[in-house]
Design a protein around this motif. Structure first.
Motif, PDB file in Angstrom:
ATOM      1  N   ASP A 250       0.820  -1.213   0.000  1.00 48.90           N
ATOM      2  CA  ASP A 250       0.000   0.000   0.000  1.00 48.90           C
ATOM      3  C   ASP A 250       0.855   1.265   0.000  1.00 48.90           C
ATOM      4  N   ASP A 251       2.126   1.168   0.448  1.00 43.08           N
ATOM      5  CA  ASP A 251       3.014   2.342   0.418  1.00 43.08           C
ATOM      6  C   ASP A 251       3.422   2.704  -1.008  1.00 43.08           C
ATOM      7  N   GLN A 252       3.231   1.781  -1.950  1.00 46.72           N
ATOM      8  CA  GLN A 252       3.562   2.053  -3.345  1.00 46.72           C
ATOM      9  C   GLN A 252       2.314   2.316  -4.190  1.00 46.72           C
ATOM     10  N   SER A 253       1.214   2.646  -3.538  1.00 43.39           N
ATOM     11  CA  SER A 253      -0.029   2.915  -4.259  1.00 43.39           C
ATOM     12  C   SER A 253      -0.001   4.335  -4.815  1.00 43.39           C
ATOM     13  N   ILE A 254       0.340   4.462  -6.097  1.00 45.24           N
ATOM     14  CA  ILE A 254       0.492   5.801  -6.695  1.00 45.24           C
ATOM     15  C   ILE A 254      -0.382   5.982  -7.929  1.00 45.24           C
ATOM     16  N   TYR A 255      -1.341   5.064  -8.131  1.00 44.05           N
ATOM     17  CA  TYR A 255      -2.168   5.148  -9.337  1.00 44.05           C
ATOM     18  C   TYR A 255      -3.649   5.364  -9.039  1.00 44.05           C
ATOM     19  N   ALA A 260      -6.957   3.013  -9.327  1.00 44.96           N
ATOM     20  CA  ALA A 260      -6.423   2.019  -8.393  1.00 44.96           C
ATOM     21  C   ALA A 260      -6.955   2.290  -6.989  1.00 44.96           C
ATOM     22  N   CYS A 261      -7.233   1.216  -6.264  1.00 46.76           N
ATOM     23  CA  CYS A 261      -7.858   1.335  -4.946  1.00 46.76           C
ATOM     24  C   CYS A 261      -7.090   0.459  -3.949  1.00 46.76           C
ATOM     25  N   SER A 262      -6.180   1.076  -3.186  1.00 40.66           N
ATOM     26  CA  SER A 262      -5.345   0.291  -2.267  1.00 40.66           C
ATOM     27  C   SER A 262      -6.165  -0.322  -1.135  1.00 40.66           C
TER      28      SER A 262
END
Length: 577
Positions: A250-255, A260-262
């Motif tokens: 979740d720390d790399q959720s950049i979209y 995108a839905c973390s």
């Protein structure tokens, strides 16, 4: 087995050797998640727990899928073709192609890329006499894709005001146009496949019984529809529920801007009854100072699942910050630092210069040009987006399916054959009156008999009639030819080669067209199906994932988003403010 599991850290080993149960692996940056995914598959197969036939692995790029297959092949003496490994779009396309009739699609359906989709939306707006200033095509495109990624058809969209009601109508008109032309966009691949499985219980059961193990990479980048598709395919809550091995961070959720839905990671924990989350926290990519800074920043996010990256590689060099008075001074500083690194023996290709948006690269590029430093903008003009390639693919799409209006409009007068805007407008009117494709309207205009048309002298054929004759002849002559020969024949018959030979930039464009033939040759070598339709789907799915390089050592320029997952020796982050 001992060789397969050698060199793993305790957390990696725990993840790979988990018993037959669904699991969530929280994998930090540089923690070896690709190794964990591929070794998990190899371990399950080698230990006899599963067969390659029962594996389905979902990645987010075709490049990642190919790398995964290559690694598994290196680990095990098996042919990995029995496994389904690919992107969400690629796997859904494979299912739809196999069951096109059940999905309500023609056997030769084509995939619209983002540019083709936008062009169709513009045509729909024009046909309905909609002011594109009040309803900008890109905004309509976003509305349609957002609705599809939420699993909504036009009839299911809730219209709360006049504007959203009109957007809903445009979505419906766009759906009808796609149906007439036999084409699908990227979001449609997922939605149509989800609908196919949810409405066809026997088909869904067939895939559930086949795929006992589903592995998902980059889980934090899934959108709501992708997660719904996974739950449906896995048979969540049923007696025959598949094992889902989800890897994400979740720390790399950049979209999020792409849908995108973390939070899918938390939902996955609850929905699949995950009792323990395994955290991969040992980083093999960066030194301690970089990780300490990253940990200190990301801990300010109260919504995260939580982990703390560490490394056994030592602290390394300290991070450095330069506070420049303006962007020109910033560029000058960066360039001097790069020159010093390069002088000390570091290859330019090992240096990355990052920025938030492409617009910020102008000053940097200007400085690099003046300094004589070669650079490459990562994610520049993509091969399948180049004008000559788009034109060639349009002709190929017409050979595969002449009812493709978008392809027809792109090349009906390219190279120029005397068909003006007025003629095209009349053709559009005729197609709308008949509720048919442009090709059907063009045939009607020419008398409706292609055999008679081919008997006529080409000297007497002009404009639309000549175009219909050209496409008809190419379709007949290309039938049964190997794919590379189909493309070579098309390039000659369409006169694309002759046209670009006369251009000032002819050498580069002709090289690109030859590269298209080479791409087809490679595709035939690697694919199990060398049909034109499959190659066109391959071109759409692969677009943007490969960038041709000249082989020259060059500095790498890119946005922070584009840099995700890449590794460099030295990184400059410009415009930090």
């Amino acid at each position: 087995m001992t060789t397969l599991l050698a060199g793993l850290n305790p957390e990696q080993l725990q993840a790979i050797t988990l018993p037959n149960q669904s699991a969530l692996i929280l994998a930090g940056a540089g923690s070896g998640k690709t190794r964990v995914l591929t070794t998990r598959i190899a371990h399950l197969i080698q230990s006899g727990q599963i067969s390659p036939h029962s594996v389905l692995a979902v990645t987010f790029t075709n490049k990642a899928a190919k790398e995964m297959l290559a690694r598994i092949s290196a680990m095990l003496p098996i042919n990995p073709r029995g496994m389904w490994v690919g992107t969400f779009h690629g796997l859904c396309h494979r299912m739809l192609r196999a069951h096109h009739q059940d999905a309500g699609l023609p056997p030769t359906f084509q995939i619209l890329d983002s540019a083709d989709q936008l062009a169709m939306i513009k045509r729909v707006l024009k046909a309905l006499s909609i002011d594109d200033k009040k309803f900008p095509p890109r905004q309509v495109q976003w509305f349609i894709n957002n609705a599809k990624e939420s699993g909504l058809r036009a009839a299911q969209v809730v219209a709360e005001d006049v504007f959203s009601r009109r957007m809903q109508e445009l979505y419906q008109a766009y759906e009808q146009q796609c149906h007439r032309e036999g084409v699908v966009d990227f979001a449609e691949l997922l939605l149509r496949c989800y609908e196919l499985l949810s409405r066809n219980e026997l088909l869904c059961l067939h895939y559930r019984e086949r795929f006992h193990h589903i592995l998902v990479d980059e889980f934090q980048d899934t959108n709501p529809l992708q997660y719904k598709w996974l739950k449906l395919l896995a048979g969540m809550g049923t007696a025959t529920m598949a094992t889902v091995f989800a890897v994400g961070d979740d720390d790399q959720s950049i979209y999020a801007f792409r849908g995108a839905c973390s939070s899918n990671m938390r939902d996955f924990e609850r929905d699949f009854g995950i009792s323990k989350v395994i955290k991969l926290e040992q980083n093999y990519r960066s030194h301690g100072n970089i990780l300490d800074a990253a940990n200190a920043l990301i801990q300010n996010n109260p919504e995260r699942l939580g982990k703390n990256l560490w490394t056994a590689e030592g602290k390394g060099e300290p991070l450095r910050i330069y506070n420049a008075p303006n962007d020109f001074d910033e560029a000058a500083f960066i360039i001097e630092e790069i020159k010093a690194l390069h002088h000390d023996g570091l290859a330019l290709s090992e240096i990355a210069l990052l920025y938030r948006s492409n617009a910020q690269s102008r000053v940097l590029e200007h400085g690099l040009f003046n300094a004589g430093l070669p650079y490459r903008v990562y994610g520049g003009m993509r091969f399948f987006d180049r004008q000559e390639i788009k034109h060639a693919l349009a002709y190929l799409r017409l050979i595969a399916n002449p009812d493709d209006d978008g392809a027809l409009l792109r090349v009906i007068n390219f190279p120029a054959r005397g068909i003006g805007p007025r003629s095209i407008e009349q053709l559009n009117d005729a197609a709308q009156t008949q509720n048919s494709s442009l090709w059907t309207a063009a045939l009607e205009k020419c008398g409706g008999d292609t055999e008679d048309l081919l008997q006529q002298s080409s000297k007497n054929l002009k404009g639309i009639t000549g175009f219909v004759q050209l496409i008809t002849r190419m379709r007949q002559q290309c039938a049964g030819l190997p794919l590379p020969q189909v493309i070579e024949h098309m390039l000659t018959q369409s006169e694309l080669l002759m046209h670009y030979t006369k251009e000032r930039e002819s050498a580069e464009r002709l090289e690109n067209l030859q590269e298209l033939v080479n791409a087809a040759t490679l595709f035939v070598h690697e694919a199990t199906d060398d049909s034109l339709a499959e190659f066109l789907a391959h071109a759409s799915l692969e677009a943007g994932e490969h960038q041709a390089g000249s082989g020259q050592d060059a500095l790498q320029l890119m946005t922070v988003h584009a840099a995700k997952g890449l590794e460099f020796h030295s990184v400059f982050l410009s415009g930090l403010e």
